[in-house]
Design a protein around this motif. Structure first.
Motif, PDB file in Angstrom:
ATOM      1  N   ASP A 149      34.340 -54.226 -19.993  1.00 45.47           N
ATOM      2  CA  ASP A 149      33.220 -54.990 -20.068  1.00 45.47           C
ATOM      3  C   ASP A 149      32.792 -56.084 -19.331  1.00 45.47           C
ATOM      4  O   ASP A 149      31.749 -56.684 -19.033  1.00 45.47           O
ATOM      5  CB  ASP A 149      32.717 -55.295 -21.671  1.00 45.47           C
ATOM      6  N   SER A 150      34.016 -56.349 -18.241  1.00 45.29           N
ATOM      7  CA  SER A 150      33.797 -57.432 -17.329  1.00 45.29           C
ATOM      8  C   SER A 150      34.813 -57.262 -16.088  1.00 45.29           C
ATOM      9  O   SER A 150      35.828 -56.505 -16.431  1.00 45.29           O
ATOM     10  CB  SER A 150      33.973 -59.004 -18.055  1.00 45.29           C
ATOM     11  N   LEU A 151      34.463 -57.687 -15.118  1.00 47.61           N
ATOM     12  CA  LEU A 151      35.485 -57.745 -14.017  1.00 47.61           C
ATOM     13  C   LEU A 151      35.449 -59.255 -13.384  1.00 47.61           C
ATOM     14  O   LEU A 151      34.605 -60.044 -13.343  1.00 47.61           O
ATOM     15  CB  LEU A 151      34.682 -56.698 -12.889  1.00 47.61           C
ATOM     16  N   LEU A 152      36.682 -59.600 -13.130  1.00 48.47           N
ATOM     17  CA  LEU A 152      37.033 -61.121 -12.537  1.00 48.47           C
ATOM     18  C   LEU A 152      37.681 -60.745 -11.201  1.00 48.47           C
ATOM     19  O   LEU A 152      38.911 -60.203 -11.304  1.00 48.47           O
ATOM     20  CB  LEU A 152      37.611 -62.045 -13.340  1.00 48.47           C
ATOM     21  N   LEU A 153      37.287 -61.221 -10.048  1.00 49.07           N
ATOM     22  CA  LEU A 153      38.237 -61.353  -8.883  1.00 49.07           C
ATOM     23  C   LEU A 153      39.514 -62.244  -9.266  1.00 49.07           C
ATOM     24  O   LEU A 153      39.541 -63.099 -10.073  1.00 49.07           O
ATOM     25  CB  LEU A 153      37.512 -61.867  -7.601  1.00 49.07           C
ATOM     26  N   TRP A 161      41.812 -67.533 -17.538  1.00 48.95           N
ATOM     27  CA  TRP A 161      43.091 -67.805 -18.290  1.00 48.95           C
ATOM     28  C   TRP A 161      43.259 -69.296 -18.458  1.00 48.95           C
ATOM     29  O   TRP A 161      43.939 -69.606 -19.319  1.00 48.95           O
ATOM     30  CB  TRP A 161      44.101 -67.041 -17.387  1.00 48.95           C
ATOM     31  N   LEU A 162      42.975 -70.066 -17.484  1.00 49.93           N
ATOM     32  CA  LEU A 162      43.215 -71.375 -17.480  1.00 49.93           C
ATOM     33  C   LEU A 162      42.076 -72.110 -18.448  1.00 49.93           C
ATOM     34  O   LEU A 162      42.653 -72.999 -19.246  1.00 49.93           O
ATOM     35  CB  LEU A 162      43.320 -72.209 -16.086  1.00 49.93           C
ATOM     36  N   THR A 163      40.902 -71.777 -18.430  1.00 44.53           N
ATOM     37  CA  THR A 163      40.045 -72.483 -19.187  1.00 44.53           C
ATOM     38  C   THR A 163      39.163 -71.714 -20.039  1.00 44.53           C
ATOM     39  O   THR A 163      38.315 -72.389 -20.978  1.00 44.53           O
ATOM     40  CB  THR A 163      38.790 -73.026 -18.013  1.00 44.53           C
ATOM     41  N   GLY A 164      39.237 -70.291 -20.168  1.00 50.32           N
ATOM     42  CA  GLY A 164      38.193 -69.503 -21.136  1.00 50.32           C
ATOM     43  C   GLY A 164      36.936 -69.082 -20.532  1.00 50.32           C
ATOM     44  O   GLY A 164      36.182 -68.762 -21.084  1.00 50.32           O
ATOM     45  N   GLU A 165      36.672 -69.966 -19.164  1.00 47.47           N
ATOM     46  CA  GLU A 165      35.433 -69.825 -18.507  1.00 47.47           C
ATOM     47  C   GLU A 165      35.184 -68.658 -17.919  1.00 47.47           C
ATOM     48  O   GLU A 165      36.076 -68.416 -16.763  1.00 47.47           O
ATOM     49  CB  GLU A 165      34.894 -71.214 -17.924  1.00 47.47           C
ATOM     50  N   HIS A 166      34.273 -67.908 -17.749  1.00 46.98           N
ATOM     51  CA  HIS A 166      34.048 -66.640 -17.260  1.00 46.98           C
ATOM     52  C   HIS A 166      32.840 -66.718 -16.016  1.00 46.98           C
ATOM     53  O   HIS A 166      31.782 -66.735 -16.295  1.00 46.98           O
ATOM     54  CB  HIS A 166      33.260 -65.668 -18.117  1.00 46.98           C
ATOM     55  N   PHE A 167      33.307 -66.964 -14.766  1.00 51.77           N
ATOM     56  CA  PHE A 167      32.432 -67.332 -13.601  1.00 51.77           C
ATOM     57  C   PHE A 167      32.902 -66.458 -12.459  1.00 51.77           C
ATOM     58  O   PHE A 167      34.077 -66.109 -12.175  1.00 51.77           O
ATOM     59  CB  PHE A 167      32.322 -68.547 -13.374  1.00 51.77           C
ATOM     60  N   LEU A 204      27.327 -66.295 -11.175  1.00 48.69           N
ATOM     61  CA  LEU A 204      27.960 -67.167 -10.089  1.00 48.69           C
ATOM     62  C   LEU A 204      27.806 -68.382 -10.006  1.00 48.69           C
ATOM     63  O   LEU A 204      26.875 -69.143 -10.631  1.00 48.69           O
ATOM     64  CB  LEU A 204      26.865 -66.599  -8.903  1.00 48.69           C
ATOM     65  N   VAL A 205      28.971 -69.081  -9.348  1.00 49.97           N
ATOM     66  CA  VAL A 205      28.960 -70.382  -9.143  1.00 49.97           C
ATOM     67  C   VAL A 205      29.336 -70.453  -7.796  1.00 49.97           C
ATOM     68  O   VAL A 205      29.827 -69.852  -7.122  1.00 49.97           O
ATOM     69  CB  VAL A 205      29.941 -71.113 -10.053  1.00 49.97           C
TER      70      VAL A 205
END
Length: 472
Positions: A149-153, A161-167, A204-205
């Motif tokens: 349900d998601s992809l992270l580079l 994993w450090l923050t729990g934030e998904h960007f 995106l950020v």
């Protein structure tokens, strides 16, 4: 007052955590942790050992916090294109390594849906068989994509994993092939045409944005202050490296040289001509909206993989001594195409090079110093050609080449690049990626101010590059 930040810099063969110190006209970095980044081959392919990598990252951040209790922030950069698939925040298997050959069939399938010409017009990227969009086609063929349900580079996954934030940070997102080259946003039309699941990609950020502070569980587990701010930097390592080019002129070319050699110029706008596509040049996102217009050259991978092959045969290789012997070679050595795709996978590199030379009617070098000279000179020729092409396609008349990263320590490579290109080379800093990472954090925190040019002036004041003049 000098402030401290931590740069997590993950390369394709090794990683490091660096402390960066920034103040008024002051800039320095020092390592607190270095660790290997070794792939793992399983029956289904070549993978990154991402959990071991994360363990080393957290240990390095803990060491940085112990050395500098007032540590203000940390930022993560890495190589491009690779990712983790997640469902409900849990990773679905170890990320594949871009050197795995699973995308061979996926390229043809992707191009049957969207032609190479249409892709270049949409994303401005050079063709590389391991680009993220081809990897995702391979995931679909395997059935794995349907579970995600998601992809992270990779840097975004570490930050999650450090923050729990998904960007998703923009410079690295630009290497996926799914970012719109004109808007800088996810290209929903292209994503739909490729049949990728809606909502797979994170918001995106831009570099300099705050991702968040550490999760309480992470802070407690690793002894890192929970107040530590995680900042989005140029999370593609080349984007951070280009920030730290000590350029005094806008007419510079850069070579960020490590495992890969990223050769190009910095632009305000992309080059999307058919000539650019056929030359296989890419338009990747840079810090402050700049365009990294470049070509991927195989880089020092050719040399390091050759050394590994010789060592697997039982020999001990002293690389500095071997490079010195290669510098002393006066006989003509054969050159080969450093960009040939046969050199991409791990394996017996000397044999592959010898086979390429034989196929082209050239005798392979007879000694290891001659072999190393052939590799380095072939790389320098590829670098010079890429600089020349970047200049022609972009309209920038290059008057200096900056070589940064590990390759800047290779004096033979730097001198041959200057001689073959006919353009002076300035080599250094070695840790350009970490320095650029530090500077973006420092600017985000208000420790320094100004444009990229102002940041580069600070780099030039703190690190004196070595000059190589074209030999006659």
């Amino acid at each position: 007052m000098t402030e401290a930040v931590a740069a997590v810099d993950l390369g394709a063969t090794s990683g490091r955590v660096m402390l960066g110190f920034v103040g008024h006209n002051e800039l320095s970095v020092r390592p607190v942790a270095r660790f290997p980044n070794l792939p793992v081959r399983t029956p289904d392919g070549l993978h990154w050992n991402i959990l071991e990598l994360f363990r080393n990252v957290t240990a390095g951040l803990a060491a940085a916090a112990r050395e500098e209790p007032g540590l203000a922030s940390a930022g993560v950069d890495s190589w491009a294109v690779d990712y983790g698939l997640l469902r409900g925040g849990r990773m679905l298997g170890a990320p594949f390594h871009y050197r795995d050959d699973r995308t061979v069939a996926a390229v043809e399938t992707t191009h049957s849906a969207v032609s190479a010409e249409q892709l270049y017009a949409a994303n401005g990227l050079q063709y590389l068989p391991f680009n993220t969009l081809y990897q995702l086609e391979a995931e679909r063929d395997s059935g794995m994509l349907g579970f995600a349900d998601s992809l992270l580079l990779i840097p975004d996954l570490i930050n999650f994993w450090l923050t729990g934030e998904h960007f998703a940070e923009r410079t690295n997102a630009s290497t996926t092939g799914l970012l719109d080259i004109t808007t800088g946003e996810w290209n929903e039309t292209l994503i739909s045409r490729l049949g990728l699941p809606a909502g797979l990609l994170a918001p995106l950020v831009s570099p300099g944005s705050s991702i968040g502070t550490l999760l309480p569980s992470m802070a407690t587990e690793f002894g890192i202050p929970g107040s530590l701010n995680i900042v989005a930097v140029g999370s593609h390592d080349t984007a951070s490296a280009v920030v730290a080019i000590p350029a005094a002129t806008p007419n510079f070319a850069y070579i960020s040289c490590g495992t890969w050699g990223l050769v190009g110029v910095e632009l305000e706008h992309p080059v999307l001509s058919e000539s650019s596509r056929l030359a296989n040049f890419t338009n990747e996102g840079g810090v402050d909206g700049r365009v990294r217009y470049l070509h991927n050259v195989m880089g020092l991978w050719l040399l390091s993989e050759s050394v590994r092959s010789w060592e697997r045969g039982g020999d001990t290789i002293d690389l500095p001594a071997l490079l010195a012997q290669a510098s002393a070679v006066t006989s003509t050595v054969p050159l080969f195409d450093a960009n040939d795709p046969r050199f991409l996978p791990p394996g017996d590199m000397p044999t592959r090079i010898a086979e390429w030379l034989s196929e082209h009617g050239r005798a392979a070098p007879q000694s290891r110093p001659e072999f190393v000279r052939s590799i380095v000179q072939s790389l320098a020729a590829a670098f010079s050609d890429a600089v020349r092409t970047a200049s022609e396609l972009s309209g920038i008349r290059v008057d200096v080449i900056h070589i940064v990263g590990g390759g800047s320590q290779n004096e033979l490579l730097c001198q041959l690049t200057a001689t073959l290109s006919g353009i002076p080379v300035l080599a250094g800093p070695v840790e350009a990626t970490a320095i650029g990472n530090v500077l973006i954090q420092a600017r985000a925190q208000g420790f320094v101010t100004g444009s990229l040019e102002a940041l580069r002036s600070l780099v030039a004041s703190a690190f004196s590059p070595q000059r190589f003049t074209p030999a006659r």
